[in-house]
Write a protein that holds these residues in place. Structure first.
Motif, PDB file in Angstrom:
ATOM      1  N   HIS A 115      43.412  43.639  34.956  1.00 20.16           N
ATOM      2  CA  HIS A 115      42.853  43.991  36.295  1.00 20.16           C
ATOM      3  C   HIS A 115      41.412  43.970  35.940  1.00 20.16           C
ATOM      4  CE1 HIS A 115      42.526  45.727  40.073  1.00 20.16           C
ATOM      5  NE2 HIS A 115      41.885  46.515  39.708  1.00 20.16           N
ATOM      6  N   VAL A 116      40.549  43.018  36.930  1.00 21.20           N
ATOM      7  CA  VAL A 116      39.239  43.049  36.716  1.00 21.20           C
ATOM      8  C   VAL A 116      38.820  43.542  38.327  1.00 21.20           C
ATOM      9  CG1 VAL A 116      37.154  41.461  36.949  1.00 21.20           C
ATOM     10  CG2 VAL A 116      39.439  40.982  35.523  1.00 21.20           C
ATOM     11  N   PRO A 117      37.441  44.151  38.222  1.00 16.54           N
ATOM     12  CA  PRO A 117      37.185  45.030  39.592  1.00 16.54           C
ATOM     13  C   PRO A 117      36.712  43.716  40.499  1.00 16.54           C
ATOM     14  CG  PRO A 117      36.432  46.050  37.504  1.00 16.54           C
ATOM     15  CD  PRO A 117      37.096  45.012  37.007  1.00 16.54           C
ATOM     16  N   VAL A 118      37.033  44.246  41.807  1.00 19.82           N
ATOM     17  CA  VAL A 118      36.645  43.156  42.866  1.00 19.82           C
ATOM     18  C   VAL A 118      37.607  41.935  42.878  1.00 19.82           C
ATOM     19  CG1 VAL A 118      34.976  41.746  43.877  1.00 19.82           C
ATOM     20  CG2 VAL A 118      34.324  43.810  42.728  1.00 19.82           C
ATOM     21  N   LEU A 119      37.967  41.214  41.755  1.00 19.27           N
ATOM     22  CA  LEU A 119      38.795  40.125  41.591  1.00 19.27           C
ATOM     23  C   LEU A 119      40.373  40.387  41.599  1.00 19.27           C
ATOM     24  CD1 LEU A 119      36.828  37.906  39.025  1.00 19.27           C
ATOM     25  CD2 LEU A 119      37.081  37.813  41.476  1.00 19.27           C
ATOM     26  N   GLY A 120      40.512  41.610  41.065  1.00 23.86           N
ATOM     27  CA  GLY A 120      41.950  42.050  41.012  1.00 23.86           C
ATOM     28  C   GLY A 120      42.707  41.642  39.625  1.00 23.86           C
ATOM     29  N   PRO A 121      43.971  41.013  39.669  1.00 25.54           N
ATOM     30  CA  PRO A 121      44.457  40.899  38.382  1.00 25.54           C
ATOM     31  C   PRO A 121      43.853  39.326  38.070  1.00 25.54           C
ATOM     32  CG  PRO A 121      46.170  40.903  40.165  1.00 25.54           C
ATOM     33  CD  PRO A 121      44.862  41.597  40.723  1.00 25.54           C
ATOM     34  N   VAL A 122      43.876  39.100  36.573  1.00 30.91           N
ATOM     35  CA  VAL A 122      43.382  37.845  36.310  1.00 30.91           C
ATOM     36  C   VAL A 122      44.319  37.726  34.923  1.00 30.91           C
ATOM     37  CG1 VAL A 122      41.514  36.482  35.090  1.00 30.91           C
ATOM     38  CG2 VAL A 122      41.034  38.022  37.167  1.00 30.91           C
ATOM     39  N   THR A 123      44.798  36.245  34.805  1.00 31.68           N
ATOM     40  CA  THR A 123      45.695  36.057  33.838  1.00 31.68           C
ATOM     41  C   THR A 123      45.161  35.030  32.856  1.00 31.68           C
ATOM     42  OG1 THR A 123      47.553  36.153  35.022  1.00 31.68           O
ATOM     43  CG2 THR A 123      47.900  35.138  33.081  1.00 31.68           C
ATOM     44  N   LEU A 124      45.222  35.567  31.659  1.00 33.86           N
ATOM     45  CA  LEU A 124      44.712  34.672  30.398  1.00 33.86           C
ATOM     46  C   LEU A 124      46.128  34.059  29.770  1.00 33.86           C
ATOM     47  CD1 LEU A 124      42.819  33.518  28.362  1.00 33.86           C
ATOM     48  CD2 LEU A 124      42.951  35.459  26.956  1.00 33.86           C
ATOM     49  N   ARG A 125      46.325  32.894  29.760  1.00 34.08           N
ATOM     50  CA  ARG A 125      47.485  32.260  29.310  1.00 34.08           C
ATOM     51  C   ARG A 125      47.294  31.306  28.617  1.00 34.08           C
ATOM     52  NH1 ARG A 125      52.878  31.546  32.877  1.00 34.08           N
ATOM     53  NH2 ARG A 125      53.821  29.677  31.756  1.00 34.08           N
ATOM     54  N   LEU A 126      47.972  31.040  27.437  1.00 35.66           N
ATOM     55  CA  LEU A 126      47.959  30.117  26.098  1.00 35.66           C
ATOM     56  C   LEU A 126      49.199  29.394  26.006  1.00 35.66           C
ATOM     57  CD1 LEU A 126      46.384  30.431  22.994  1.00 35.66           C
ATOM     58  CD2 LEU A 126      48.853  29.674  22.973  1.00 35.66           C
ATOM     59  N   THR A 127      49.291  28.063  25.998  1.00 38.23           N
ATOM     60  CA  THR A 127      50.519  27.461  25.644  1.00 38.23           C
ATOM     61  C   THR A 127      50.525  26.363  24.735  1.00 38.23           C
ATOM     62  OG1 THR A 127      50.169  25.820  27.440  1.00 38.23           O
ATOM     63  CG2 THR A 127      51.509  27.484  28.093  1.00 38.23           C
ATOM     64  N   SER A 128      51.437  26.256  23.780  1.00 41.29           N
ATOM     65  CA  SER A 128      51.326  25.243  22.908  1.00 41.29           C
ATOM     66  C   SER A 128      52.833  24.969  22.364  1.00 41.29           C
ATOM     67  CB  SER A 128      50.624  25.942  21.497  1.00 41.29           C
ATOM     68  OG  SER A 128      50.786  25.057  20.517  1.00 41.29           O
TER      69      SER A 128
END
Length: 219
Positions: A115-128
């Motif tokens: 959760h980032v203030p102002v922006l709301g939820p932010v997803t860091l995603r990695l695939t391989s």
């Protein structure tokens, strides 16, 4: 033995036979980390785990943030598991440490939603990796509080002293702790919630790292 494990989790075990003992239900005590965590928390509150938990093989303080790891298949050689306590700046977390000496992970996905203030939820995603070319890890160690999938273990020992497990060199628990080990492990449709992962080497073919607004977890 009876099972309280989620019916979606089906575990099959191939184990050595001792005398006339039948091991058809042996898997019911393997990797039930979701149910185990609740019992561990209760035991911790009463101080019952003081002599049972060792120090995690991950020698760092965790952030406390839970993240997801998914794979269509984890195929590993050398498996150990025992209880640990992870520590952050403000809390401690009971976990089941799972170590694999050599692991191939097909269609690997890792995600964390912050959760980032102002922006709301932010997803860091990695695939391989893919269904043909897997990601690969040597001496893979994950501290897990929820693991689901269809699993197959070969030559498994359950109830072994955690200090004596040898499936992954250098990865073992405290003397007197409950441990288990197996020669090989395969988990299909792996879904794992963890706070900490480490590896001696981690090869990630076709790596794709993305940051997106909103929740976009692996599962």
């Amino acid at each position: 033995m009876t099972s309280n494990v989620d019916s979606a989790t089906q575990i099959t075990v191939s184990a050595r036979l001792t005398g006339h003992t039948r091991w058809r239900r042996l898997a019911l005590v393997m990797v039930p980390t979701l149910l185990a965590s609740a019992a561990l928390c209760a035991a911790m509150a009463s101080g019952a785990l003081a002599a049972s938990f060792g120090v995690s093989a991950n020698s760092f303080a965790v952030s406390g943030r839970s993240f997801e790891i998914g794979a269509s298949t984890l195929d590993g050689r050398g498996f150990v598991q025992f209880g640990v306590l992870d520590h952050s700046a403000h809390a401690s977390y009971p976990e089941a440490l799972s170590g694999v000496e050599s692991a191939d992970l097909y269609n690997l996905c890792q995600s964390v939603v912050q959760h980032v203030p102002v922006l709301g939820p932010v997803t860091l995603r990695l695939t391989s990796g893919s269904s043909r070319v897997p990601a690969h890890a040597d001496r893979l160690v994950a501290d897990t509080h929820d693991l689901r999938g269809d699993a197959l273990f070969h030559n498994v020992n359950i109830g072994q002293d955690a200090a004596t497990v040898k499936g992954v060199p250098g990865v073992h628990g405290a003397p007197g702790g409950f441990g288990e080990q197996a020669d090989t492990v395969r988990i299909d449709e792996l879904q794992q919630q963890t706070r900490s992962v480490s590896a001696a080497t981690f090869r990630l073919p076709g790596l794709h790292l993305s940051v997106k607004l909103g929740p976009h977890p692996c599962f």
